[in-house]
Scaffold this motif. Structure first.
Motif, PDB file in Angstrom:
ATOM      1  N   LEU A 193      96.394  58.433  49.503  1.00 43.74           N
ATOM      2  CA  LEU A 193      97.754  58.220  50.444  1.00 43.74           C
ATOM      3  C   LEU A 193      97.575  57.051  51.384  1.00 43.74           C
ATOM      4  CD1 LEU A 193     100.615  58.747  50.785  1.00 43.74           C
ATOM      5  CD2 LEU A 193     100.175  60.630  52.449  1.00 43.74           C
ATOM      6  N   GLY A 194      96.646  57.324  52.207  1.00 41.56           N
ATOM      7  CA  GLY A 194      96.347  56.415  53.222  1.00 41.56           C
ATOM      8  C   GLY A 194      96.067  54.927  52.623  1.00 41.56           C
ATOM      9  N   GLY A 195      94.993  55.030  52.061  1.00 45.23           N
ATOM     10  CA  GLY A 195      94.504  53.581  51.332  1.00 45.23           C
ATOM     11  C   GLY A 195      95.827  52.921  50.708  1.00 45.23           C
ATOM     12  N   ALA A 196      96.649  53.571  50.000  1.00 44.45           N
ATOM     13  CA  ALA A 196      97.622  53.143  49.391  1.00 44.45           C
ATOM     14  C   ALA A 196      98.822  52.431  50.316  1.00 44.45           C
ATOM     15  CB  ALA A 196      98.664  53.993  48.317  1.00 44.45           C
ATOM     16  N   VAL A 197      99.017  53.240  51.389  1.00 43.02           N
ATOM     17  CA  VAL A 197     100.035  52.821  52.356  1.00 43.02           C
ATOM     18  C   VAL A 197      99.435  51.572  53.365  1.00 43.02           C
ATOM     19  CG1 VAL A 197     100.966  53.395  54.719  1.00 43.02           C
ATOM     20  CG2 VAL A 197     100.905  55.126  52.791  1.00 43.02           C
ATOM     21  N   LEU A 198      98.088  51.571  53.377  1.00 44.24           N
ATOM     22  CA  LEU A 198      97.403  50.261  54.022  1.00 44.24           C
ATOM     23  C   LEU A 198      97.752  49.287  53.413  1.00 44.24           C
ATOM     24  CD1 LEU A 198      94.456  52.241  55.769  1.00 44.24           C
ATOM     25  CD2 LEU A 198      96.067  51.147  57.015  1.00 44.24           C
ATOM     26  N   LEU A 199      97.379  49.169  52.010  1.00 42.95           N
ATOM     27  CA  LEU A 199      97.492  47.967  50.927  1.00 42.95           C
ATOM     28  C   LEU A 199      99.012  47.573  51.049  1.00 42.95           C
ATOM     29  CD1 LEU A 199      95.034  49.054  48.051  1.00 42.95           C
ATOM     30  CD2 LEU A 199      94.873  47.226  49.794  1.00 42.95           C
ATOM     31  N   ILE A 200     100.159  48.383  51.041  1.00 46.48           N
ATOM     32  CA  ILE A 200     101.368  48.247  50.754  1.00 46.48           C
ATOM     33  C   ILE A 200     101.457  47.454  52.155  1.00 46.48           C
ATOM     34  CG2 ILE A 200     103.688  48.950  50.747  1.00 46.48           C
ATOM     35  CD1 ILE A 200     102.650  51.038  48.874  1.00 46.48           C
ATOM     36  N   TRP A 201     101.062  48.144  53.282  1.00 42.43           N
ATOM     37  CA  TRP A 201     101.350  47.379  54.626  1.00 42.43           C
ATOM     38  C   TRP A 201     100.955  45.923  54.988  1.00 42.43           C
ATOM     39  CZ3 TRP A 201      99.449  50.500  59.643  1.00 42.43           C
ATOM     40  CH2 TRP A 201      99.911  49.915  60.937  1.00 42.43           C
ATOM     41  N   ALA A 202      99.764  46.041  54.160  1.00 41.05           N
ATOM     42  CA  ALA A 202      99.169  44.434  54.339  1.00 41.05           C
ATOM     43  C   ALA A 202      99.594  43.388  53.730  1.00 41.05           C
ATOM     44  CB  ALA A 202      97.612  44.570  53.749  1.00 41.05           C
ATOM     45  N   LEU A 203     100.326  43.793  52.324  1.00 44.21           N
ATOM     46  CA  LEU A 203     100.891  42.662  51.598  1.00 44.21           C
ATOM     47  C   LEU A 203     102.019  41.718  52.615  1.00 44.21           C
ATOM     48  CD1 LEU A 203     101.839  44.520  48.320  1.00 44.21           C
ATOM     49  CD2 LEU A 203      99.860  42.692  48.710  1.00 44.21           C
ATOM     50  N   PRO A 204     102.915  42.184  53.262  1.00 44.35           N
ATOM     51  CA  PRO A 204     103.482  41.114  53.888  1.00 44.35           C
ATOM     52  C   PRO A 204     102.853  40.160  55.040  1.00 44.35           C
ATOM     53  CG  PRO A 204     104.392  43.180  54.614  1.00 44.35           C
ATOM     54  CD  PRO A 204     103.488  43.331  53.367  1.00 44.35           C
ATOM     55  N   PHE A 205     101.839  40.861  55.596  1.00 43.04           N
ATOM     56  CA  PHE A 205     101.183  40.202  56.608  1.00 43.04           C
ATOM     57  C   PHE A 205      99.910  39.493  56.213  1.00 43.04           C
ATOM     58  CE2 PHE A 205     103.196  43.964  58.318  1.00 43.04           C
ATOM     59  CZ  PHE A 205     103.910  43.439  59.371  1.00 43.04           C
ATOM     60  N   GLU A 206      99.284  39.952  55.218  1.00 42.43           N
ATOM     61  CA  GLU A 206      98.121  39.037  54.756  1.00 42.43           C
ATOM     62  C   GLU A 206      98.064  38.722  53.111  1.00 42.43           C
ATOM     63  OE1 GLU A 206      95.284  42.402  57.524  1.00 42.43           O
ATOM     64  OE2 GLU A 206      95.307  42.480  55.226  1.00 42.43           O
ATOM     65  N   GLY A 207      99.277  38.902  52.517  1.00 40.10           N
ATOM     66  CA  GLY A 207      99.366  38.178  51.318  1.00 40.10           C
ATOM     67  C   GLY A 207      98.682  39.179  50.218  1.00 40.10           C
ATOM     68  N   VAL A 208      98.714  38.575  48.922  1.00 44.43           N
ATOM     69  CA  VAL A 208      97.650  39.273  47.854  1.00 44.43           C
ATOM     70  C   VAL A 208      96.441  38.660  47.912  1.00 44.43           C
ATOM     71  CG1 VAL A 208      97.686  39.311  45.485  1.00 44.43           C
ATOM     72  CG2 VAL A 208      99.750  39.235  46.402  1.00 44.43           C
ATOM     73  N   PRO A 209      95.204  39.581  47.718  1.00 44.01           N
ATOM     74  CA  PRO A 209      93.815  39.365  48.104  1.00 44.01           C
ATOM     75  C   PRO A 209      93.553  38.644  47.022  1.00 44.01           C
ATOM     76  CG  PRO A 209      94.178  41.727  47.862  1.00 44.01           C
ATOM     77  CD  PRO A 209      95.674  41.333  48.048  1.00 44.01           C
ATOM     78  N   ASN A 210      92.589  37.756  47.208  1.00 48.92           N
ATOM     79  CA  ASN A 210      91.873  37.233  46.188  1.00 48.92           C
ATOM     80  C   ASN A 210      90.476  37.867  46.047  1.00 48.92           C
ATOM     81  OD1 ASN A 210      90.147  35.775  44.468  1.00 48.92           O
ATOM     82  ND2 ASN A 210      89.592  33.992  45.974  1.00 48.92           N
ATOM     83  N   LEU A 211      90.305  38.687  44.959  1.00 49.03           N
ATOM     84  CA  LEU A 211      89.289  39.655  44.802  1.00 49.03           C
ATOM     85  C   LEU A 211      88.118  39.110  44.025  1.00 49.03           C
ATOM     86  CD1 LEU A 211      91.226  43.015  44.044  1.00 49.03           C
ATOM     87  CD2 LEU A 211      90.296  42.150  46.231  1.00 49.03           C
ATOM     88  N   ILE A 212      88.012  37.809  43.703  1.00 46.09           N
ATOM     89  CA  ILE A 212      86.838  37.135  43.236  1.00 46.09           C
ATOM     90  C   ILE A 212      85.989  36.752  44.267  1.00 46.09           C
ATOM     91  CG2 ILE A 212      85.870  35.435  41.819  1.00 46.09           C
ATOM     92  CD1 ILE A 212      88.750  35.159  40.481  1.00 46.09           C
ATOM     93  N   LEU A 213      85.073  37.662  44.817  1.00 38.52           N
ATOM     94  CA  LEU A 213      84.342  37.518  46.033  1.00 38.52           C
ATOM     95  C   LEU A 213      82.697  37.864  45.670  1.00 38.52           C
ATOM     96  CD1 LEU A 213      86.612  39.442  48.295  1.00 38.52           C
ATOM     97  CD2 LEU A 213      86.325  36.991  48.372  1.00 38.52           C
ATOM     98  N   PRO A 214      81.798  37.478  46.590  1.00 38.74           N
ATOM     99  CA  PRO A 214      80.452  37.658  46.398  1.00 38.74           C
ATOM    100  C   PRO A 214      80.048  39.012  46.263  1.00 38.74           C
ATOM    101  CG  PRO A 214      80.910  36.131  48.307  1.00 38.74           C
ATOM    102  CD  PRO A 214      82.167  36.778  47.734  1.00 38.74           C
ATOM    103  N   ILE A 215      78.856  39.228  45.582  1.00 37.42           N
ATOM    104  CA  ILE A 215      78.456  40.695  45.429  1.00 37.42           C
ATOM    105  C   ILE A 215      78.276  41.414  46.756  1.00 37.42           C
ATOM    106  CG2 ILE A 215      76.003  39.896  45.331  1.00 37.42           C
ATOM    107  CD1 ILE A 215      77.810  42.830  43.256  1.00 37.42           C
ATOM    108  N   ARG A 216      77.765  40.550  47.768  1.00 37.07           N
ATOM    109  CA  ARG A 216      77.510  41.122  49.371  1.00 37.07           C
ATOM    110  C   ARG A 216      78.726  41.855  49.741  1.00 37.07           C
ATOM    111  NH1 ARG A 216      77.835  38.345  54.360  1.00 37.07           N
ATOM    112  NH2 ARG A 216      76.318  39.325  55.764  1.00 37.07           N
TER     113      ARG A 216
END
Length: 296
Positions: A193-216
């Motif tokens: 529940l908390g993770g879902a809320v945080l992701l929804i909360w993040a969208l208007p402030f941080e935008g849709v994340p780019n998940l093509i990122l380094p293995i690190r």
């Protein structure tokens, strides 16, 4: 001296706290690639999913049987706590973060006194709070809050301190449900529940994340999720059996190990005398609060 606590409880509490000491370094790694709310949401959504195979039955039933508890624990232990935690780490050094979070046991002792009839403060515990408070003041003054850079860092430490207060409230909610709920089911559901809320909360402030990122990045994120799943799973289990103030003695390991890891692994971070002095006072205060005779 810690009384009436089994070896198994001690070992589990120490393991949970040692796990919690590691995120200060790995969060810094993930923040190089994604903004804080997005990372927090991904971390806890993944942590909730990791625990699903270990639940005896689907944790979603708690939304019907104990909705208030799930919402409160998720709000205190995930949403508010880690939104503040991740944001504060963009403002302060990892070692300072580890030390400030180490004030949690003192805050938890006060919260338990105010809300739990069988977990009251006494004179020696009050003395320990004074010692811990002095340590926090020394660390805060070391950030030089009167100059622009210091104000930024000082603000981050205040946010972290507020996060400790929120965490203490979450501990009380869990402790009051001793024996009534499965620890792993509650932990899994509140993180989903908390993770879902945080992701929804993040969208208007941080935008849709780019998940093509380094293995690190993904290695660090996976470790953060594992730490949350294992650490809080253990802690919720222990809170169902032990007093909040007695259990929280083990959190003195968090600032010790967390600060040391930050100084070793994060370039440019190193110990200074005021921070070390504040750390010693906080840890001594926590230990002092537990050295209480049986008659109080």
């Amino acid at each position: 001296m810690i009384h009436n606590t089994s070896i198994r409880t001690n070992v589990l509490a120490a393991v949970a706290c040692l796990l919690w000491a590691t995120p200060f370094v790995f969060v810094k790694i993930t923040l190089e690639h994604l903004p804080p709310l997005t990372i927090a949401g991904l971390r806890f959504l993944l942590a909730g999913l990791i625990q699903l195979p270990f639940c005896r039955k689907s944790p979603f039933h708690l939304l019907k049987t104990a909705p208030k508890t799930v919402v409160l624990v998720s709000l205190f232990q995930t949403i508010l706590l880690y939104a503040g935690f991740f944001y504060a780490l963009t403002l302060v050094r990892g070692a300072q973060a580890a030390i400030i979070v180490g004030s949690g046991p003192l805050i938890s002792a006060v919260a338990a006194h105010l809300t739990m009839h069988d977990d009251k403060l006494n004179r020696r515990t009050l003395q320990s709070i004074a010692l811990g408070g002095a340590g926090l003041i020394i660390i805060s003054l070391a950030s030089k809050p009167w100059n622009p850079v210091g104000i930024r860092e000082f603000s981050g430490m205040l946010i972290l301190f507020g996060s400790s207060v929120v965490s203490a409230a979450g501990n009380i909610v869990v402790a009051k449900k001793r024996g009534a709920l499965s620890a792993i089911e509650l932990n899994s559901m509140q993180m989903l529940l908390g993770g879902a809320v945080l992701l929804i909360w993040a969208l208007p402030f941080e935008g849709v994340p780019n998940l093509i990122l380094p293995i690190r990045f993904y290695g660090a994120l996976l470790w953060l999720a594992f730490v949350s799943a294992a650490g809080f799973g253990i802690w919720f289990h222990l809170l169902s059996r032990e007093k909040v103030s007695k259990l929280n003695i083990w959190k003195f390991l968090v600032p010790l190990a967390g600060a040391t890891l930050s100084w070793i692994l994060i370039p440019g971070e190193h110990p200074d005398l005021p921070t070390l002095a504040g750390m010693v006072l906080i840890i001594f205060g926590i230990i002092h609060s537990q050295r209480i005779p049986a008659n109080g």
